[in-house]
Design an enzyme around this catalytic site. Structure first.
Site, mmCIF file in Angstrom:
data_model
loop_
_atom_site.group_PDB
_atom_site.id
_atom_site.type_symbol
_atom_site.label_atom_id
_atom_site.label_comp_id
_atom_site.label_asym_id
_atom_site.label_seq_id
_atom_site.Cartn_x
_atom_site.Cartn_y
_atom_site.Cartn_z
ATOM 1 C CD GLU A 260 -2.940 -0.599 -0.287
ATOM 2 O OE1 GLU A 260 -3.163 0.590 -0.578
ATOM 3 O OE2 GLU A 260 -3.276 -1.539 -1.018
ATOM 4 C CB CYS B 228 -21.747 4.496 -14.542
ATOM 5 S SG CYS B 228 -20.507 5.770 -14.762
ATOM 6 C CB CYS C 251 -17.794 -0.785 -16.578
ATOM 7 S SG CYS C 251 -17.927 -0.180 -14.899
ATOM 8 C CB CYS D 196 -13.148 3.160 -14.162
ATOM 9 S SG CYS D 196 -13.929 4.772 -14.280
ATOM 10 C CB CYS E 78 -18.267 2.446 -20.417
ATOM 11 S SG CYS E 78 -17.407 3.889 -19.771
HETATM 12 S S1 SF4 Z 1 -19.289 2.844 -16.653
HETATM 13 FE FE1 SF4 Z 1 -18.677 4.498 -15.281
HETATM 14 S S2 SF4 Z 1 -17.534 3.515 -13.677
HETATM 15 FE FE2 SF4 Z 1 -17.667 2.084 -15.364
HETATM 16 S S3 SF4 Z 1 -15.822 2.408 -16.596
HETATM 17 FE FE3 SF4 Z 1 -17.428 3.696 -17.461
HETATM 18 S S4 SF4 Z 1 -17.166 5.651 -16.437
HETATM 19 FE FE4 SF4 Z 1 -16.071 4.155 -15.225
#
Ligand code: SF4
Length: 347
Positions: free
Chosen positions: A36, A207, A201, A191, A198
């Site tokens: 970390e 989102c 995602c 992201c 996206c």
């Molecule tokens: S959907 Fe939203 S959280 Fe997911 S990668 Fe795209 S911008 Fe990022």
């Protein structure tokens, strides 16, 4: 549990990173803590080799605490932000003397250690001790600001306050280690800062930035400034035995605590004065090609000047057997010298 946390946890099962060198079952808190600290301001790909090497040199917290600061800095050399290494070392000594060598599992004790801020403490407590603690590193800031379309820049305290509120809101009361790893992984692998993926995602359905298709606006960026440039000469003093003069830099500031070459402004008059100040018998032999070293806020042009410095021994080192931490550009100069020497010996 929020829908965001649920989606993230299911995605983690298949796509999360589970084989990083600091991950184990059960977790080793020394490894988690070290990783970390290394991951502050540095990406996983860069950290992996440094982590593996560091663990070879300091397999346990006790060995780290008992080491010399120079040994610790030598293992950190090249990773940058050297106050992290000095604070890690100071913390190891405190943990050994006050906590029997075991990284504490309470927030108030962790946050009191040098180099551990709110997010790092949260990451250690959730990843190593499975506690429900929010984190807010760079990746998480980006994910949350996009997911909720929170307007602001990292330097804006209201923006950060809102992100901390959201980070706490989403942090579940179960599967904490997985959740923390999952949100970090999402920011690092999906992201991404420039081109978020996206369609892949797990939280894209809700989102807001994805719905408005304005992901690139979050977080806000500062107006781009051109980075200023500086030029310095790095003086490579060689004594009669071919050893090189190194000085330990002050703890505070650039390359704090590392060993480096003497620097001065890159103009002939300043160089001439500087070299005589170090050794009245010193004389310039040659200069190596200038090269550029980039920092976040400026670019540094470095011209290595090779100098004969007869009669001196103190703080001169054989650079082939060096066990001191030196900054990356000094390492580069040493390899330039090395190739120069091997070319000469082949001629
Ligand atoms: S959907 Fe939203 S959280 Fe997911 S990668 Fe795209 S911008 Fe990022």
């Amino acid at each position: 549990m929020t829908g965001f946390a649920k989606d993230l946890l299911s995605w983690f099962e298949e796509h999360g990173r589970k084989k990083l060198p600091w991950q184990s079952s059960p977790p080793d808190v020394y490894h988690v803590w070290l990783s970390e600290i290394m991951l502050q301001q540095t990406q996983v790909d860069t950290v992996v080799d440094y982590f593996n090497n560091f663990i070879i040199n300091f397999p346990t917290l006790t060995e780290l605490a008992n080491a010399d600061e120079d040994e610790v800095l030598a293992s950190w050399a090249g990773l940058g932000y050297y106050s992290r290494a000095r604070n890690l070392h100071k913390s190891a000594k405190i943990i050994l003397s006050e906590y029997q060598g075991i990284v504490p599992n309470s927030y108030s004790e962790l946050i009191a250690l040098p180099g551990i801020g709110e997010s790092t403490a949260g990451a250690i407590l959730s990843l190593a001790y499975n506690q429900s603690r929010p984190i807010l590193d760079g990746n998480v800031k980006r994910v949350l600001s996009r997911y909720h379309r929170v307007v602001g820049h990292y330097s804006d305290s209201k923006f950060l306050k809102e992100l901390w509120r959201l980070a706490k809101y989403h942090t579940p009361f179960e599967q904490n280690a997985k959740y923390t790893q999952a949100i970090m992984d999402l920011g690092a692998t999906i992201c991404m800062p420039r081109k978020p993926h996206c369609p892949e995602c797990p939280v894209s359905r809700n989102c807001k930035a994805n719905l408005y298709n304005d992901q690139a606006s979050f977080p806000q960026k500062n107006a781009k400034k051109t980075r200023p440039e500086r030029s310095l000469a790095f003086l490579v003093y060689h004594n009669d035995k071919g050893e090189v003069y190194l000085v330990k830099r002050p703890d505070k500031g650039l390359w704090g605590g590392l060993w480096s070459l003497v620097e001065c402004e890159d103009d002939e008059a300043t160089i001439a004065t500087a070299i005589k100040k170090h050794n009245l018998k010193a004389s310039v032999i040659s200069s190596l090609p200038r090269f550029k070293h980039s920092f976040t806020h400026y670019r540094l042009w470095i011209r290595p000047i090779i100098i004969a410095s007869p009669g001196l021994k103190k703080d001169y080192y054989n650079i082939k057997k060096l066990v001191l931490g030196v900054p990356a550009p000094v390492k580069k100069i040493f390899s330039m010298l090395d190739s120069l020497n091997s070319t000469e010996s082949n001629e």
